[in-house]
Design a protein around this motif. Structure first.
Motif, PDB file in Angstrom:
ATOM      1  N   SER A   1       2.368   1.674  -3.416  1.00 21.71           N
ATOM      2  CA  SER A   1       1.336   2.117  -4.366  1.00 21.71           C
ATOM      3  C   SER A   1       1.026   3.599  -4.193  1.00 21.71           C
ATOM      4  O   SER A   1       0.620   4.268  -5.143  1.00 21.71           O
ATOM      5  CB  SER A   1       0.056   1.291  -4.196  1.00 21.71           C
ATOM      6  N   SER A   2       1.206   4.110  -2.998  1.00 21.22           N
ATOM      7  CA  SER A   2       0.965   5.530  -2.723  1.00 21.22           C
ATOM      8  C   SER A   2       2.047   6.398  -3.342  1.00 21.22           C
ATOM      9  O   SER A   2       1.803   7.533  -3.724  1.00 21.22           O
ATOM     10  CB  SER A   2       0.940   5.784  -1.217  1.00 21.22           C
TER      11      SER A   2
ATOM     12  N   THR B   1      -2.975   7.908  -7.777  1.00 21.62           N
ATOM     13  CA  THR B   1      -1.983   6.941  -7.300  1.00 21.62           C
ATOM     14  C   THR B   1      -2.427   5.533  -7.709  1.00 21.62           C
ATOM     15  O   THR B   1      -3.483   5.360  -8.308  1.00 21.62           O
ATOM     16  CB  THR B   1      -1.849   6.971  -5.755  1.00 21.62           C
TER      17      THR B   1
ATOM     18  N   GLN C   1      -3.077   3.412  -5.353  1.00 24.13           N
ATOM     19  CA  GLN C   1      -3.649   2.930  -4.090  1.00 24.13           C
ATOM     20  C   GLN C   1      -4.885   2.068  -4.295  1.00 24.13           C
ATOM     21  O   GLN C   1      -4.988   0.999  -3.702  1.00 24.13           O
ATOM     22  CB  GLN C   1      -3.998   4.117  -3.182  1.00 24.13           C
TER      23      GLN C   1
ATOM     24  N   LEU D   1       0.827  -1.205   0.000  1.00 27.18           N
ATOM     25  CA  LEU D   1       0.000   0.000   0.000  1.00 27.18           C
ATOM     26  C   LEU D   1       0.863   1.258   0.000  1.00 27.18           C
ATOM     27  O   LEU D   1       0.576   2.220  -0.715  1.00 27.18           O
ATOM     28  CB  LEU D   1      -0.947  -0.010   1.205  1.00 27.18           C
TER      29      LEU D   1
END
Length: 193
Positions: A37-38, A50, A52, A34
């Motif tokens: 992914s950010s 993003t 996310q 996570l």
């Protein structure tokens, strides 16, 4: 004959049956994905694009609704205490009151929602899986934009908090469904679960 073959449903990682140590490791790995992914972002104001939602839906689909939601909440807790796990390497309390707060609060709901549907076999078929992932993205946008609308009005919330994310949401949903299908076809899901 294997239970997975009999059920006909695509079963996520079945982490609920694992030891506490295994689940804890899965949560930590999920929070790392996570965070990464950010950091993959296209800066936009007031809400950046993003990866996310891709990882949030994947965590839900692979971990199931309980552990998926818990993993996303653990990541948000890391952000809350100041770890640089949000878009742009940000963290801290301010992000839970600003324009992106609605999206942040939506993430565990989305992970749990996708996980709930995955546990019912709805990510077995790639087309249905795509629909599940897309519904997760729509839910995220709806909840996030609701918060944003309270801050800047509905029209601006649509313009800045929904419209720019529609194409990305469709593409991330397709990528998530394709990833789930690849994992399912490779048999890795059966071996891990």
């Amino acid at each position: 004959m294997n239970h997975h073959m009999l059920s006909g449903a695509f079963v996520p990682l079945k982490l609920a049956d694992r030891s506490l140590a295994y689940k804890t490791l899965a949560v930590l790995i999920g929070t790392v994905f996570l965070a990464v992914s950010s950091w993959i972002e296209v800066p936009m104001y007031p809400v950046p694009v993003t990866m996310q939602t891709f990882v949030v839906t994947m965590v839900g689909a692979l971990y199931g609704w309980r552990l998926g939601g818990l993993t996303v909440m653990a990541w948000l807790a890391e952000a809350l205490i100041g770890f640089p796990v949000l878009a742009g390497g940000a963290g801290g309390l301010a992000h839970f009151a600003g324009p992106t707060a609605g999206y942040l609060f939506a993430f565990p709901v989305v992970a749990a929602f996708v996980g709930f549907l995955a546990e019912r076999g709805l990510t077995r078929n790639p087309f249905v899986s795509f629909a599940v992932m897309l519904l997760g993205n729509v839910l995220c946008l709806a909840l996030g934009a609701s918060w944003l609308a309270n801050m800047i009005g509905f029209e601006k919330a649509w313009t800045f908090g929904v419209a720019p994310f529609i194409i990305g949401g469709v593409l991330k949903s397709a990528l998530a469904a394709a990833t789930i299908e690849l994992l399912r076809r490779s048999g890795i899901m059966v071996r891990l679960s």
